[in-house]
Design a protein around this motif. Structure first.
Motif, mmCIF file in Angstrom:
data_model
loop_
_atom_site.group_PDB
_atom_site.id
_atom_site.type_symbol
_atom_site.label_atom_id
_atom_site.label_comp_id
_atom_site.label_asym_id
_atom_site.label_seq_id
_atom_site.Cartn_x
_atom_site.Cartn_y
_atom_site.Cartn_z
ATOM 1 N N ILE A 139 11.732 61.185 98.148
ATOM 2 C CA ILE A 139 12.876 60.803 98.972
ATOM 3 C C ILE A 139 12.366 60.124 100.233
ATOM 4 N N GLN A 140 12.941 58.947 100.543
ATOM 5 C CA GLN A 140 12.475 58.140 101.668
ATOM 6 C C GLN A 140 13.629 57.809 102.605
ATOM 7 N N LEU A 141 13.410 57.970 103.895
ATOM 8 C CA LEU A 141 14.384 57.562 104.904
ATOM 9 C C LEU A 141 14.348 56.045 105.048
ATOM 10 N N ILE A 142 15.502 55.391 104.859
ATOM 11 C CA ILE A 142 15.595 53.932 104.984
ATOM 12 C C ILE A 142 16.097 53.530 106.358
ATOM 13 N N ALA A 143 17.114 54.222 106.863
ATOM 14 C CA ALA A 143 17.699 53.820 108.149
ATOM 15 C C ALA A 143 18.322 55.008 108.854
ATOM 16 N N GLU A 144 17.932 55.220 110.108
ATOM 17 C CA GLU A 144 18.659 56.134 110.975
ATOM 18 C C GLU A 144 19.889 55.407 111.514
ATOM 19 N N ASN A 145 20.946 56.154 111.768
ATOM 20 C CA ASN A 145 22.208 55.569 112.220
ATOM 21 C C ASN A 145 22.647 54.441 111.280
ATOM 22 N N GLY A 146 22.540 54.704 109.969
ATOM 23 C CA GLY A 146 22.905 53.734 108.952
ATOM 24 C C GLY A 146 23.930 54.336 108.006
ATOM 25 N N ALA A 147 24.674 53.470 107.328
ATOM 26 C CA ALA A 147 25.736 53.944 106.434
ATOM 27 C C ALA A 147 26.055 52.881 105.383
ATOM 28 N N HIS A 148 26.839 53.299 104.377
ATOM 29 C CA HIS A 148 27.460 52.395 103.398
ATOM 30 C C HIS A 148 26.402 51.572 102.651
ATOM 31 N N ALA A 149 25.467 52.269 102.007
ATOM 32 C CA ALA A 149 24.388 51.594 101.287
ATOM 33 C C ALA A 149 24.849 51.161 99.898
#
Length: 419
Positions: A405-415
């Motif tokens: 599992i990898q973090l792509i974006a902090e404060n991100g949404a709607h991928a």
């Protein structure tokens, strides 16, 4: 009246042998066209120097299973299986002694999401290990959608009147143009068909409207008034699916005749994914037993309009949300159990509703907005820390191959995956 594309299924083809000697015209020989792993492969009829409306044979090599459809402007090869990433394919169209060759290469899927969502939201693209901004609106992005082909994106951005305008761009963030103005009103819940020709949007006027907009004809069609959500197109663009919240009805509209074919009782948070071959989709329905909600999951065939119950909650303390096709035997779902409060976790379950494995099990976090990339076997999702009032959403990706599992974006949404 809406523009109508007559899609004619012709035949199912496989490679059977070498072509005989004939006159050959070539397209995209030196520079193969870039195509997403889900297709479709679209060949402009104007590029083919002979009539392709009848008496043609189409072959694809390496061999794949596909369906052939004939629209007014293009020959469409719709794969019934995923195409292999970074592999070249050759499409050969035969009409008697005449042949046309069209070469394609399958591109790497990317992930699009809204970054800095609580501050200055913009659309970003994550490819490989590189994050690239696709919009520069000074934080005015409200919503976006991706075509099934992966060629086009549409997004809503705030305008000077206090409403939003709808813009269209390609997967690189180029060829940007305004396609629809909403004036002082907010438009969101966007969807775009696989060919990038039709968009659907929810316009928040005094009596809110679901609108179908045909870009090539600059024509808008009012579909329904009400509180609408969960708007999307079927993988081949033949159907528009949406949820009418006031009536708790999931509706399916056949766009070829603008006929409502299904109206199913459901709830907005239990509407699931389409099958890639476009034949069916998943959805849920709540049943109340002694005041406790039990969620049943169904698969509906859009052709026959039949419903097949896959499973109901075996335990009334377990509820399932957003059922998504995962592999031949299993689904991936959001799950809320009786002891987890508001927290939803991600499980893989079989078609009887039995847990195969837990993808997440951290009950401090609520998980949502799952998006499955079948080709690379990667799942994008959003999570939110429940124990802090100032928590911000995060976009993560899980890879099945190594259970990473990898973090792509902090404060991100709607991928959303861009094929």
């Amino acid at each position: 009246m809406a523009r109508k594309y007559i899609l004619i299924p012709l035949v199912l083809f496989f490679i059977t042998g070498a072509l005989s000697s004939c006159s050959i015209a070539s397209g995209a020989i030196n520079n193969p066209a870039s195509v997403g792993s889900t297709g479709p492969i679209s060949i402009d009829k104007g590029d083919i120097p002979f009539n392709v409306d009848k008496d043609i044979i189409v072959q694809v090599t390496p061999q794949i299973e596909f369906k052939l459809e004939n629209s007014s402007e293009a020959l469409l090869i719709v794969p019934t299986e995923f195409l292999e990433i970074e592999k070249e394919y050759t499409v050969i169209v035969n009409n008697g002694e005449l042949s046309y060759i069209h070469r394609i290469i399958i591109r790497q899927p990317c992930l699009a999401y809204i970054g800095d969502v609580t501050n200055k939201p913009e659309i970003w693209r994550y490819c490989g290990h590189e994050r690239i901004p696709l919009t520069q609106t000074e934080g005015e992005v409200v919503d976006f959608a991706v075509s099934r082909s992966g060629n086009w994106l549409v997004y809503a951005a705030k305008n000077e009147k206090g409403g939003t305008d709808i813009w269209k761009m390609d997967r690189e963030g180029k060829e940007r143009k305004k396609v629809y103005g909403c004036g002082e009103f907010i438009c969101d819940n966007l969807a775009i068909d696989c060919f990038g020709e039709k968009i659907a949007l929810f316009k928040k006027v005094s009596d809110s409207e679901l609108i179908l907009f045909l870009m090539s004809e600059n024509q808008e069609i009012l579909i329904e008034r009400g509180i609408i959500s969960n708007v999307d197109f079927s993988p081949n663009g033949q159907y528009l699916r949406y949820f009418e919240n006031n009536k708790n009805k999931l509706r399916i509209l056949d766009l070829s005749h603008l006929i409502l074919t299904q109206s199913i009782e459901s709830d907005s948070d239990v509407i699931g994914s389409w099958r890639n071959d476009r034949s069916s989709f998943l959805f849920g329905r709540r049943n109340y037993r002694g005041g406790i909600a039990d969620i049943e999951i169904f698969e509906t065939d859009v052709g026959s309009e039949s419903l097949t119950k896959l499973f109901g909650g075996q335990e009334l303390s377990t509820n399932y949300f957003q059922p998504t096709y995962f592999d031949r035997e299993n689904l991936v779902v959001l799950v809320r159990t009786g002891f987890s409060g508001n927290s939803k976790q991600i499980w893989v379950v079989n078609k009887e509703g039995e847990k195969v494995f837990e993808l997440t099990n951290d009950y401090q976090y609520d998980h949502s907005a799952i998006s499955w990339n079948s080709v690379e076997e990667k799942l994008a999702f959003q999570r939110y820390l429940l124990t802090r009032s100032d928590s911000q959403p995060e976009v993560w990706v899980w890879e099945k191959r190594d259970n990473h599992i990898q973090l792509i974006a902090e404060n991100g949404a709607h991928a959303i995956w861009i094929h």
